[in-house]
Design an enzyme around this catalytic site. Structure first.
Site, PDB file in Angstrom:
ATOM      1  N   CYS A   1      11.985 -36.429 -37.875  1.00 38.64           N
ATOM      2  CA  CYS A   1      11.866 -36.122 -36.443  1.00 38.64           C
ATOM      3  C   CYS A   1      11.027 -37.175 -35.721  1.00 38.64           C
ATOM      4  O   CYS A   1      11.374 -37.622 -34.639  1.00 38.64           O
ATOM      5  CB  CYS A   1      11.189 -34.769 -36.220  1.00 38.64           C
ATOM      6  SG  CYS A   1      11.670 -33.464 -37.341  1.00 38.64           S
ATOM      7  N   ASP A   2       9.903 -37.539 -36.295  1.00 40.28           N
ATOM      8  CA  ASP A   2       8.902 -38.303 -35.550  1.00 40.28           C
ATOM      9  C   ASP A   2       8.697 -39.742 -36.027  1.00 40.28           C
ATOM     10  O   ASP A   2       7.983 -40.513 -35.374  1.00 40.28           O
ATOM     11  CB  ASP A   2       7.547 -37.569 -35.614  1.00 40.28           C
ATOM     12  CG  ASP A   2       7.634 -36.186 -34.981  1.00 40.28           C
ATOM     13  OD1 ASP A   2       8.409 -36.038 -34.023  1.00 40.28           O
ATOM     14  OD2 ASP A   2       6.941 -35.260 -35.446  1.00 40.28           O
TER      15      ASP A   2
ATOM     16  N   CYS B   1       7.183 -33.871 -40.076  1.00 40.60           N
ATOM     17  CA  CYS B   1       8.613 -34.185 -40.187  1.00 40.60           C
ATOM     18  C   CYS B   1       8.850 -35.659 -39.883  1.00 40.60           C
ATOM     19  O   CYS B   1       8.896 -36.067 -38.723  1.00 40.60           O
ATOM     20  CB  CYS B   1       9.420 -33.304 -39.239  1.00 40.60           C
ATOM     21  SG  CYS B   1      11.191 -33.658 -39.293  1.00 40.60           S
TER      22      CYS B   1
END
Ligand code: NDP
Length: 330
Positions: free
Chosen positions: A157-158, A154
Site C-alpha cells: 500500500c505505502d 502494508c
C-alpha cells in the site's frame, strides 16, 4: 466471548420479529471493501442485505492515506474517500447499513443467530463474514506517534511513497521477506529488523532476501523507539538484548514497516467455522463457502496471502453471488 447454546427456532408465524429480534435474508458482518462489495451485489440481487459495520467503519483502509492501486482511479484516491464511495454505492441499492458489532453467534442451525452489541438478535438465512484482519504492532508508543507519518503495516500500500529512500521492515516471516524484497525494488536500502538469529520465512523466500543486494538484515535487533521532527527519521534498536554484548543502535530511515503478522478477526466464529491454525477462515477452494452451508466469507479474514483492497472486493462479490445461489436453491 460467550457462545450461545443452540436456539430453538420456531415457525415464522410463531416467532414474530420484535425490536430486539429481527429476521433477515442476508447479514453482512464488516464494512471493508469485502463487506461493501458483498452488499452492492446482494442488494442488487434483492437479498435486502443488512450490514453491521463493526468497530472500525470502513475497515483498514480508513487508516491509510492514498490508495493508488485500486483499479479505476488513475489519479489515486484516499482510503477514507474510497470507503465512503463504496458505502454510498451499497446504500444506493438499498443496503441497510448499521453501526454495531457482532459479539456472539450461534451457527448450529438456520436461520443463524447473531447477537449485535450484546443486545440485539439477528436471525439470518445467510451470513457473509467480512470481519477483516488486524495487523499486529510491536506495542511501542512511537508507532502511534508516527501513525501515517512513516509507520505502516502494508508495504504494497505505502511502499511507493518511499521510492529512493531508506526503510526498515520488522519481522522475519514470509510477510517480512516478501515486503522487504518488494520494497527493495523501490527503495535505496531496506533494513530487516529480525529479533532472532534466523528467519522464520520459507527457504525460498529467505533465498530471495539473501540474493537482494540492497537488503541488510539486522540480526538479533529489536526496535524500541522512533525519532524525527516531521515524521520518521530513524529507529532506535537494542542489539542482542539481555546478553553481555547488548547495545543501543540508531539507524536513519524514512519509513518503518511492521510485518510481524496479522490477526484474522474470526474469534467469535471459531466454535462453528473451520479456520487454519492462525485463525484464517477456510473456504471450499475457488468459492466463498465455509464448512457451514449458508455461511460465506470474504476479504482478509480468509486471506493470508494477498490482503489487497481489490482482492477483498472481488471475494465480497463472490460471497454475495454464492449467498444468492444458496437461497435460490432452498
Ligand atoms: P509469521 O507469524 O510467520 O512471522 C512473524 C515474524 O515476525 C516472525 O519472524 C516473528 O519472529 C516476528 N515477530 C513477531 N512478533 C514480533 C515482535 N514483537 N518483535 C519482533 N519480531 C516479531 O507471520 P507472517 O505474516 O510472516 O506469515 C503468516 C502466515 O502467512 C505464514 O504461514 C506464512 O507462511 C504465510 N505467508 C505466506 C506467503 C507466501 O506464501 N507467499 C506470504 C506471506 C505470508 P520469530 O520468528 O522470532 O517468532
Amino acid at each position: 466471548m460467550e457462545i450461545f447454546k443452540p436456539l430453538e427456532i420456531k415457525g415464522e408465524s410463531e416467532k414474530p420479529t420484535t425490536e430486539a429480534t429481527e429476521k433477515i435474508k442476508c447479514l453482512i458482518i464488516g464494512s471493508g471493501p469485502a463487506g461493501y462489495t458483498a452488499a452492492i451485489y446482494a442488494a442488487r440481487a434483492n437479498l435486502h442485505p443488512v450490514i453491521y459495520t463493526g468497530m472500525e467503519m470502513g475497515g483498514q483502509l480508513t487508516t491509510t492515506t492514498d490508495v493508488e492501486n485500486f483499479p479505476g482511479f488513475p489519479e489515486g484516491i484516499t482510503g477514507p474517500e474510497l470507503m465512503e464511495n463504496l458505502r454510498k454505492q451499497a446504500e444506493r441499492f438499498g443496503t441497510d447499513i448499521r453501526i454495531g458489532a457482532a459479539t456472539a453467534v450461534d451457527f448450529s442451525q438456520r436461520p443463524f443467530k447473531v447477537i449485535i452489541d450484546e443486545t440485539k438478535t439477528i436471525l439470518a438465512e445467510t451470513v457473509i463474514i467480512a470481519t477483516g484482519a488486524t495487523a499486529k504492532y510491536l506495542g511501542i508508543e512511537a508507532e502511534k506517534r508516527y501513525a501515517g507519518r512513516g509507520v505502516s503495516a502494508c508495504a504494497t500500500c505505502d511502499g511507493y511513497f518511499y521510492r529512493g529512500k531508506d526503510v526498515a521492515v520488522v519481522g522475519g516471516g514470509d510477510t517480512a521477506a516478501e515486503e522487504a524484497t518488494y520494497l527493495a525494488g523501490l527503495c535505496r536500502k531496506v533494513y530487516m529488523i529480525v529479533r532472532r538469529n534466523e528467519l522464520r520465512a520459507s527457504k525460498a523466500m529467505q533465498q530471495r532476501v539473501f540474493n537482494t543486494p540492497n537488503i541488510e538484515i539486522l540480526w538479533e535487533h529489536q526496535a524500541i523507539d522512533l525519532y524525527g521532527e516531521n515524521g520518521v527519521e530513524g529507529v532506535v534498536l537494542v542489539k542482542k538484548k539481555g546478553t553481555p554484548e547488548e547495545e543501543i543502535v540508531k539507524i536513519s530511515i524514512d519509513g518503518f514497516f511492521l510485518a510481524i503478522g496479522h490477526k484474522p478477526n474470526s474469534e467469535i466464529f471459531s466454535n462453528y467455522i473451520e479456520t487454519d491454525p492462525v485463525g484464517y477462515i477456510k473456504t471450499i477452494p475457488g468459492t466463498s463457502k465455509t464448512n457451514i452451508p449458508g455461511i460465506f466469507v470474504a476479504g482478509d479474514v480468509q486471506d493470508p496471502h494477498y490482503r489487497q483492497a481489490v482482492t477483498a472486493a472481488g471475494s465480497g462479490c463472490m460471497a454475495a453471488i454464492d449467498a444468492e445461489r444458496f437461497l435460490a436453491e432452498q
